[in-house]
Design a protein around this motif. Structure first.
Motif, mmCIF file in Angstrom:
data_model
loop_
_atom_site.group_PDB
_atom_site.id
_atom_site.type_symbol
_atom_site.label_atom_id
_atom_site.label_comp_id
_atom_site.label_asym_id
_atom_site.label_seq_id
_atom_site.Cartn_x
_atom_site.Cartn_y
_atom_site.Cartn_z
ATOM 1 N N THR A 148 -1.327 3.883 -9.154
ATOM 2 C CA THR A 148 -0.639 2.614 -8.905
ATOM 3 C C THR A 148 0.681 2.549 -9.678
ATOM 4 O O THR A 148 1.718 2.163 -9.125
ATOM 5 C CB THR A 148 -1.531 1.434 -9.294
ATOM 6 N N ARG A 205 -5.321 -0.413 -0.847
ATOM 7 C CA ARG A 205 -5.318 0.888 -1.497
ATOM 8 C C ARG A 205 -5.657 1.994 -0.505
ATOM 9 O O ARG A 205 -5.206 3.132 -0.661
ATOM 10 C CB ARG A 205 -6.304 0.889 -2.665
ATOM 11 N N VAL A 212 2.723 -2.278 0.118
ATOM 12 C CA VAL A 212 1.519 -1.571 -0.340
ATOM 13 C C VAL A 212 1.492 -1.478 -1.858
ATOM 14 O O VAL A 212 0.463 -1.714 -2.499
ATOM 15 C CB VAL A 212 1.450 -0.169 0.296
ATOM 16 N N VAL A 213 2.646 -1.135 -2.449
ATOM 17 C CA VAL A 213 2.711 -0.984 -3.902
ATOM 18 C C VAL A 213 2.496 -2.325 -4.600
ATOM 19 O O VAL A 213 1.742 -2.415 -5.578
ATOM 20 C CB VAL A 213 4.060 -0.366 -4.309
ATOM 21 N N ARG A 234 1.453 6.264 3.206
ATOM 22 C CA ARG A 234 2.751 6.509 2.589
ATOM 23 C C ARG A 234 3.200 7.945 2.793
ATOM 24 O O ARG A 234 4.377 8.261 2.641
ATOM 25 C CB ARG A 234 2.694 6.196 1.091
ATOM 26 N N ARG A 276 -2.610 3.268 1.275
ATOM 27 C CA ARG A 276 -1.645 4.062 0.516
ATOM 28 C C ARG A 276 -1.525 5.464 1.089
ATOM 29 O O ARG A 276 -0.508 6.133 0.896
ATOM 30 C CB ARG A 276 -2.054 4.132 -0.959
ATOM 31 N N SER A 279 -4.634 10.341 -4.188
ATOM 32 C CA SER A 279 -5.039 8.963 -3.923
ATOM 33 C C SER A 279 -6.037 8.900 -2.771
ATOM 34 O O SER A 279 -7.030 8.159 -2.832
ATOM 35 C CB SER A 279 -3.810 8.105 -3.596
ATOM 36 N N PHE A 315 3.250 5.018 -8.188
ATOM 37 C CA PHE A 315 3.844 4.508 -6.958
ATOM 38 C C PHE A 315 4.864 3.406 -7.262
ATOM 39 O O PHE A 315 5.888 3.289 -6.580
ATOM 40 C CB PHE A 315 2.761 3.978 -6.021
ATOM 41 N N SER A 338 -1.045 -3.441 -4.321
ATOM 42 C CA SER A 338 -1.907 -2.574 -5.126
ATOM 43 C C SER A 338 -1.949 -2.990 -6.580
ATOM 44 O O SER A 338 -2.859 -2.612 -7.317
ATOM 45 C CB SER A 338 -1.433 -1.113 -5.016
ATOM 46 N N ASP A 341 6.105 0.407 2.337
ATOM 47 C CA ASP A 341 5.793 1.011 1.040
ATOM 48 C C ASP A 341 5.815 -0.021 -0.073
ATOM 49 O O ASP A 341 4.946 -0.029 -0.952
ATOM 50 C CB ASP A 341 6.788 2.136 0.730
#
Length: 266
Positions: free
Chosen positions: A56, A109, A88-89, A115, A112, A29, A59, A92, A85
């Motif tokens: 994506t 993104r 972010v997911v 993470r 990420r 990523s 994750f 995304s 986390d």
């Protein structure tokens, strides 16, 4: 049925190969984000597009595994890293094409890559140590600001006529002193003032001693001390508590007693 499924996901989350694969996807990523900063061919852009979709979705799958495998779902959100986390997911998942949130989605993104910290325990210890050390560092920073302010005032009064660009006022003088502290061509500044004030080297030597040596070592000492405390806490978490040891001893004694009773009956 669900408990068996949860345990299967828990075993998957604890699996070393799965963790390694997650880390690999995070690295890919990061490389994919870096590749988009270059001028790519249409084929390469198409590859990065599909790769971004895969990352994506993976994750999303990984965070779902971690959430479902948690025995107490409320405990999952007690961890700041899990919240980060999840955020972010989720963000995304926002489509980045023809959307007012496109810029935000692209920026998320980029994060990420962070993470990696939530996946690797050693990195979590480093970040947690830094965060824990911030309150203690506040007093050191305050003392350093006082030293900066005093030296900046003295430097502005003495050296303003020599070089107004570097010593014009107290704010500019503090920037100049920061340059001195970081050793960025500081000798040029010193020799310039020594042409008018030959003993001005004492000003620079004492300032460097206080800031670059004394205060920097204080900061390092605080961070190392907090890091040692965090590592000790992690070791305590991984080691069984006294109650758990007593329970294990009781279980062993019970098993031994059962064997002794069985031998007596035979």
């Amino acid at each position: 049925m669900f408990e068996t499924f949860r345990k299967s996901l828990f075993n998957l989350k604890q699996n070393r190969l799965f963790e390694f694969f997650v880390i690999t996807v995070i690295i890919i990523s990061a490389l994919e984000i870096g590749a988009k900063t270059y001028d790519l061919s249409p084929t390469s852009l198409l590859v990065t597009k599909y790769l971004d979709v895969f990352i994506t979705l993976f994750f999303l799958f990984e965070i779902t595994v971690r959430f479902v495998s948690e025995e107490n779902k409320k405990d999952f959100f007690k961890s700041g890293w899990n919240i980060f986390d999840t955020a972010v997911v989720v963000i995304s998942l926002i489509p980045i094409n023809e959307s007012e949130m496109a810029l935000l989605a692209r920026l998320i993104r980029i994060f990420r890559v962070l993470r990696m910290i939530s996946i690797i325990p050693e990195l979590r210890i480093l970040i947690n140590s830094l965060l824990e050390a911030l309150p203690r560092l506040g007093y050191v920073v305050l003392l350093m600001f006082i030293i900066f302010y005093i030296y900046a005032a003295v430097g502005s009064f003495l050296f303003q006529d020599i070089n107004p660009v570097l010593w014009g006022n107290i704010a500019i003088s503090m920037l100049t002193l920061f340059r001195v502290m970081t050793f960025e061509d500081w000798t040029d500044i010193q020799y310039e003032t020594m042409e008018v004030y030959p003993m001005s080297w004492i000003f620079y030597m004492t300032f460097i001693f206080f800031t670059a040596f004394a205060f920097l070592n204080m900061v390092i000492g605080i961070v190392v001390g907090v890091m040692d405390e965090e590592m000790h806490k992690e070791r305590l978490k991984s080691e069984p508590s006294m109650n758990e040891l007593q329970d294990q001893i009781q279980d062993i004694r019970g098993q031994i007693q059962v064997l002794i009773d069985r031998d007596k009956k035979e």
